[in-house]
Design an enzyme around this catalytic site. Structure first.
Site, PDB file in Angstrom:
ATOM      1  N   ARG A   1      -5.064  21.168 -13.915  1.00 41.92           N
ATOM      2  CA  ARG A   1      -4.035  20.223 -14.366  1.00 41.92           C
ATOM      3  C   ARG A   1      -4.342  19.600 -15.719  1.00 41.92           C
ATOM      4  O   ARG A   1      -3.434  19.195 -16.445  1.00 41.92           O
ATOM      5  CB  ARG A   1      -3.827  19.133 -13.312  1.00 41.92           C
ATOM      6  CG  ARG A   1      -2.717  18.169 -13.678  1.00 41.92           C
ATOM      7  CD  ARG A   1      -2.275  17.282 -12.528  1.00 41.92           C
ATOM      8  NE  ARG A   1      -1.213  16.400 -12.993  1.00 41.92           N
ATOM      9  CZ  ARG A   1      -0.426  15.682 -12.207  1.00 41.92           C
ATOM     10  NH1 ARG A   1      -0.582  15.738 -10.915  1.00 41.92           N
ATOM     11  NH2 ARG A   1       0.519  14.922 -12.717  1.00 41.92           N
TER      12      ARG A   1
ATOM     13  N   LYS B   1       1.810  11.252 -11.396  1.00 48.21           N
ATOM     14  CA  LYS B   1       0.908  10.374 -12.134  1.00 48.21           C
ATOM     15  C   LYS B   1       1.640   9.081 -12.451  1.00 48.21           C
ATOM     16  O   LYS B   1       2.710   9.098 -13.056  1.00 48.21           O
ATOM     17  CB  LYS B   1       0.459  11.030 -13.441  1.00 48.21           C
ATOM     18  CG  LYS B   1      -0.714  11.970 -13.294  1.00 48.21           C
ATOM     19  CD  LYS B   1      -1.315  12.269 -14.659  1.00 48.21           C
ATOM     20  CE  LYS B   1      -2.435  13.262 -14.586  1.00 48.21           C
ATOM     21  NZ  LYS B   1      -2.996  13.547 -15.934  1.00 48.21           N
TER      22      LYS B   1
ATOM     23  N   HIS C   1      -3.155  15.354 -25.962  1.00 50.02           N
ATOM     24  CA  HIS C   1      -3.158  13.974 -25.490  1.00 50.02           C
ATOM     25  C   HIS C   1      -4.447  13.219 -25.830  1.00 50.02           C
ATOM     26  O   HIS C   1      -4.428  11.994 -25.907  1.00 50.02           O
ATOM     27  CB  HIS C   1      -2.920  13.926 -23.979  1.00 50.02           C
ATOM     28  CG  HIS C   1      -1.482  14.184 -23.600  1.00 50.02           C
ATOM     29  ND1 HIS C   1      -0.827  15.353 -23.919  1.00 50.02           N
ATOM     30  CD2 HIS C   1      -0.580  13.426 -22.928  1.00 50.02           C
ATOM     31  CE1 HIS C   1       0.414  15.299 -23.452  1.00 50.02           C
ATOM     32  NE2 HIS C   1       0.587  14.150 -22.849  1.00 50.02           N
TER      33      HIS C   1
ATOM     34  N   ARG D   1       0.811  -1.235   0.000  1.00 49.43           N
ATOM     35  CA  ARG D   1       0.000   0.000   0.000  1.00 49.43           C
ATOM     36  C   ARG D   1       0.838   1.276   0.000  1.00 49.43           C
ATOM     37  O   ARG D   1       0.347   2.345   0.388  1.00 49.43           O
ATOM     38  CB  ARG D   1      -0.973   0.018   1.181  1.00 49.43           C
ATOM     39  CG  ARG D   1      -1.918  -1.168   1.222  1.00 49.43           C
ATOM     40  CD  ARG D   1      -3.076  -0.948   2.185  1.00 49.43           C
ATOM     41  NE  ARG D   1      -3.898  -2.158   2.287  1.00 49.43           N
ATOM     42  CZ  ARG D   1      -3.721  -3.108   3.212  1.00 49.43           C
ATOM     43  NH1 ARG D   1      -2.780  -2.973   4.111  1.00 49.43           N
ATOM     44  NH2 ARG D   1      -4.492  -4.158   3.220  1.00 49.43           N
TER      45      ARG D   1
ATOM     46  N   GLU E   1       6.626  17.447 -25.718  1.00 50.64           N
ATOM     47  CA  GLU E   1       6.117  17.865 -24.402  1.00 50.64           C
ATOM     48  C   GLU E   1       6.721  19.209 -23.989  1.00 50.64           C
ATOM     49  O   GLU E   1       6.111  19.963 -23.232  1.00 50.64           O
ATOM     50  CB  GLU E   1       6.384  16.792 -23.339  1.00 50.64           C
ATOM     51  CG  GLU E   1       5.740  15.442 -23.637  1.00 50.64           C
ATOM     52  CD  GLU E   1       4.251  15.318 -23.236  1.00 50.64           C
ATOM     53  OE1 GLU E   1       3.645  16.336 -22.836  1.00 50.64           O
ATOM     54  OE2 GLU E   1       3.708  14.204 -23.331  1.00 50.64           O
TER      55      GLU E   1
ATOM     56  N   ASN F   1      -2.667  18.007 -20.534  1.00 47.80           N
ATOM     57  CA  ASN F   1      -3.015  16.957 -21.502  1.00 47.80           C
ATOM     58  C   ASN F   1      -3.266  17.512 -22.894  1.00 47.80           C
ATOM     59  O   ASN F   1      -3.856  16.829 -23.734  1.00 47.80           O
ATOM     60  CB  ASN F   1      -4.251  16.191 -21.014  1.00 47.80           C
ATOM     61  CG  ASN F   1      -3.955  15.358 -19.786  1.00 47.80           C
ATOM     62  OD1 ASN F   1      -2.896  14.745 -19.689  1.00 47.80           O
ATOM     63  ND2 ASN F   1      -4.877  15.375 -18.837  1.00 47.80           N
TER      64      ASN F   1
ATOM     65  N   HIS G   1       4.941   7.900 -27.595  1.00 48.25           N
ATOM     66  CA  HIS G   1       3.947   8.761 -26.956  1.00 48.25           C
ATOM     67  C   HIS G   1       4.132  10.222 -27.383  1.00 48.25           C
ATOM     68  O   HIS G   1       3.174  10.907 -27.751  1.00 48.25           O
ATOM     69  CB  HIS G   1       4.056   8.620 -25.429  1.00 48.25           C
ATOM     70  CG  HIS G   1       3.210   9.585 -24.667  1.00 48.25           C
ATOM     71  ND1 HIS G   1       1.840   9.582 -24.730  1.00 48.25           N
ATOM     72  CD2 HIS G   1       3.541  10.599 -23.820  1.00 48.25           C
ATOM     73  CE1 HIS G   1       1.353  10.547 -23.948  1.00 48.25           C
ATOM     74  NE2 HIS G   1       2.364  11.174 -23.392  1.00 48.25           N
TER      75      HIS G   1
ATOM     76  N   GLU H   1      -5.856  16.641 -10.579  1.00 55.47           N
ATOM     77  CA  GLU H   1      -6.524  16.952 -11.839  1.00 55.47           C
ATOM     78  C   GLU H   1      -8.027  17.138 -11.674  1.00 55.47           C
ATOM     79  O   GLU H   1      -8.837  16.524 -12.381  1.00 55.47           O
ATOM     80  CB  GLU H   1      -6.225  15.873 -12.882  1.00 55.47           C
ATOM     81  CG  GLU H   1      -6.513  16.366 -14.287  1.00 55.47           C
ATOM     82  CD  GLU H   1      -5.911  15.464 -15.372  1.00 55.47           C
ATOM     83  OE1 GLU H   1      -4.736  15.100 -15.251  1.00 55.47           O
ATOM     84  OE2 GLU H   1      -6.619  15.168 -16.335  1.00 55.47           O
TER      85      GLU H   1
ATOM     86  N   HIS I   1      -3.659   9.988 -27.585  1.00 49.26           N
ATOM     87  CA  HIS I   1      -3.952   8.657 -27.047  1.00 49.26           C
ATOM     88  C   HIS I   1      -4.728   7.812 -28.048  1.00 49.26           C
ATOM     89  O   HIS I   1      -4.530   6.599 -28.127  1.00 49.26           O
ATOM     90  CB  HIS I   1      -4.756   8.778 -25.746  1.00 49.26           C
ATOM     91  CG  HIS I   1      -3.931   9.200 -24.568  1.00 49.26           C
ATOM     92  ND1 HIS I   1      -4.478   9.468 -23.329  1.00 49.26           N
ATOM     93  CD2 HIS I   1      -2.598   9.402 -24.436  1.00 49.26           C
ATOM     94  CE1 HIS I   1      -3.513   9.821 -22.502  1.00 49.26           C
ATOM     95  NE2 HIS I   1      -2.372   9.793 -23.142  1.00 49.26           N
TER      96      HIS I   1
ATOM     97  N   LYS J   1       5.279  22.937 -15.018  1.00 49.22           N
ATOM     98  CA  LYS J   1       4.552  21.763 -14.529  1.00 49.22           C
ATOM     99  C   LYS J   1       4.399  21.824 -13.016  1.00 49.22           C
ATOM    100  O   LYS J   1       3.339  21.491 -12.469  1.00 49.22           O
ATOM    101  CB  LYS J   1       5.261  20.470 -14.955  1.00 49.22           C
ATOM    102  CG  LYS J   1       4.537  19.242 -14.440  1.00 49.22           C
ATOM    103  CD  LYS J   1       4.454  18.103 -15.412  1.00 49.22           C
ATOM    104  CE  LYS J   1       3.488  17.051 -14.904  1.00 49.22           C
ATOM    105  NZ  LYS J   1       3.496  15.829 -15.697  1.00 49.22           N
TER     106      LYS J   1
END
Lengths: 367, 367
Positions: free
Chosen positions: A248, A150, A255, A128, A192, A252, A272, A244, A259, A234
């Site tokens: 935030r 993330k 993205h 955990r 990026e 993206n 990517h 997010e 994606h 960032k």
């Protein structure tokens, strides 16, 4: 946005209360003892890397860690986005458990975004949650994925669908590692970097345009500035909105389309960053069709994307397939696709768009 | 510890700042509209249940949720600790993705500890976290596992090794569901009820001794008190130490030995509560051999464990195997097993113990 840091300081702070941490940016950091001091104390460390980066840098990192940890173990994963799955993640758990690693063990993610995502999610989930340190070795990871907490793996039905928000204890960006980066990956990282311009900082966009050649020939000072400024922006955004809930999402930019390209072609076919580069072009065209920016601005950023060596036209998956893939994007709500658009140069927002407008964009921007 | 709640109020609050939530305890809650109001708004809900509980209660829960969610989906998992693995967890992800569930979707965990652990970890990880509600239908889940935000799956090398601290938005304990609980599972739940006595509340231990027959015949008032007092103590401990940096570890009384029994026999052979019951007897004997409590106290609790219908002697795995299995317990540090012991009646602590003392305990307490 914060003003650019004018000094030579190579520390950028992510301010998140008791989850705050520093990003160290510089050369020779892998072998600099100071870079590895002050981390959580533990009997054991686990370096998670891949078959490409491991042979280049793992021995150096191990030597730097041995003074701090009685045992330094390694888990070497197969390279590539196609392996960002549960099966590969389980190799990290197997390594932790077979070495009897306890909940104080520190995980070091040595590699690009895929290694960082998987090592980070493994650290978030093992017992955990155990501490981890990001040691990004690609430009993309240094300017984006290693910062902000993330972590995720892919599911056959969607990218980064299973993961956690889990902050590292530190990020160490050794710019020397960029020397061995394949050209295609350098370009992917530049996608990026370019992203931060239209969404947040037009002065930075101008700087990138003026220095794109220096960046492409890996000029150390240019790379240092690009990494630092990207991390500053960032850090500011993540500090405002760690999970997010709002702001935030602007990170993206490119993205949602990107994606869809990655998933449509099969993860790993395009890098990517390549998909994001092309996705930004599409998102700019969408912003233009929504009447938010003019054609000159869209063309300006598109030229920079092309100059960086990135694709500006997407694969012809068919508009239906694009739309279907974008509907499972994490930003979607109740089936409505949410796009990050440029509201005005230097400022981004999130909004829906009529399907027919999106179809026009796809017709414009695919082969 | 807080004083027992003297009123008839059936709400226990878990105070964790912006992650605070209520535990509702009562009868008829599944079909009571108020129990399902005020949860996060979403287009869709997913009921995660298993093949045993689903046929009994899923339709009732669905009917209660339909007024609040446009779509109510279901994922029905195989029943049992043996299925608390990645493969079964993935069935929850498949359900979420195949129904196009977005990051607002609310997951309802309808079942015992295994369903709660898996639905909770799935909710923690899907799109990096979506809301979830615990609807525990076993005594064990109502008094322990559904409260406090521990979620996990098992790894072949260790129990609950992969998971997250992730708090539910609410816990709804409908005592009516205990009517269908098999006797063996009722006893298993009583193990976790009894646990709260020696570690935190001797008056409660006395109450359980006086009411064990009423509990075994499922007297509604007795069950209501047992669940409420257990939740009050757990709420207090979790409120002090959400992520088990210290105090919270006392809730694992009996679990170090217990986990070894479960893992040694193969998960699912003994119920978790049965292993904990026997593990408490072992931990009491260890506390006695460490000179912390006298034999009379150890015998007193052991008698209660037996009266609840729980095993008081462990399987003969061999002391070496027990020690090996306990070394991978999450509380271990640098290979040293950390045991939860009774420091004095009503007060627990965590400490190491010499291997030979542990071997003596195992010789005393195994067949």
């Amino acid at each position: 946005m914060p003003a650019p840091n004018p000094g030579t300081s190579q520390q950028v702070r992510i301010a998140l209360g008791d989850r705050s941490y520093d990003i160290a940016i510089g050369t020779g950091l892998l072998s600099q003892p100071a870079a590895w001091e002050g981390l959580p104390r533990a009997a054991a460390a686990l370096i998670v890397t891949n078959t490409t980066v491991g042979p280049l840098y793992a021995a150096q990192l191990r030597a730097a860690l041995v003074p701090h940890y009685r045992q330094v173990h390694e888990a070497v994963l197969p390279d590539g986005e196609a392996h960002k799955d549960w099966q590969t993640l389980n190799q990290v758990f197997d390594a932790l458990l077979s070495h009897g690693c306890d909940r104080k063990t520190v995980v070091f993610a040595l590699g690009g975004g895929v290694v960082g995502d998987m090592a980070g999610f493994a650290a978030a989930s093992y017992m955990r949650g155990i501490p981890f340190v990001q040691v990004p070795t690609t430009l993309l990871a240094q300017v984006d994925s290693s910062v902000g907490g993330k972590t995720a793996i892919n599911h056959p039905l969607g990218k980064n669908m299973i993961g956690a928000f889990y902050q590292p204890a530190r990020v160490v960006c050794d710019l020397d590692t960029l020397a061995t980066l394949p050209e295609r990956e350098l370009a992917a990282g530049l996608a990026e970097v370019i992203k931060y311009g239209p969404i947040a900082d037009m002065a930075f966009l101008g700087w990138i345009e003026a220095n794109i050649d220096a960046l492409l020939r890996r000029d150390a000072a240019a790379l240092a500035h690009a990494v630092r400024r990207s991390c500053e922006i960032k850090a500011y955004v993540v500090g405002q909105d760690e999970r997010e809930a709002g702001l935030r999402a602007i990170l993206n930019f490119g993205h949602t389309f990107g994606h869809a390209i990655e998933a449509g072609l099969g993860f790993g076919e395009w890098l990517h960053g390549e998909a994001v580069g092309c996705g930004m072009v599409m998102a700019l065209q969408l912003s233009r069709r929504l009447g938010l920016v003019d054609a000159a601005f869209a063309d300006r950023v598109t030229r920079l994307v092309a100059k960086a060596g990135l694709p500006t036209r997407g694969p012809d998956l068919g508009a239906d397939r694009y739309l279907e893939l974008m509907r499972v994007d994490k930003k979607s709500e109740a089936g409505e696709i949410r796009f990050v658009v440029i509201e005005s140069p230097g400022r981004a927002g999130v909004r829906g768009a009529p399907d027919d407008l999106v179809r026009q964009v796809l017709a414009d921007c695919t082969r």
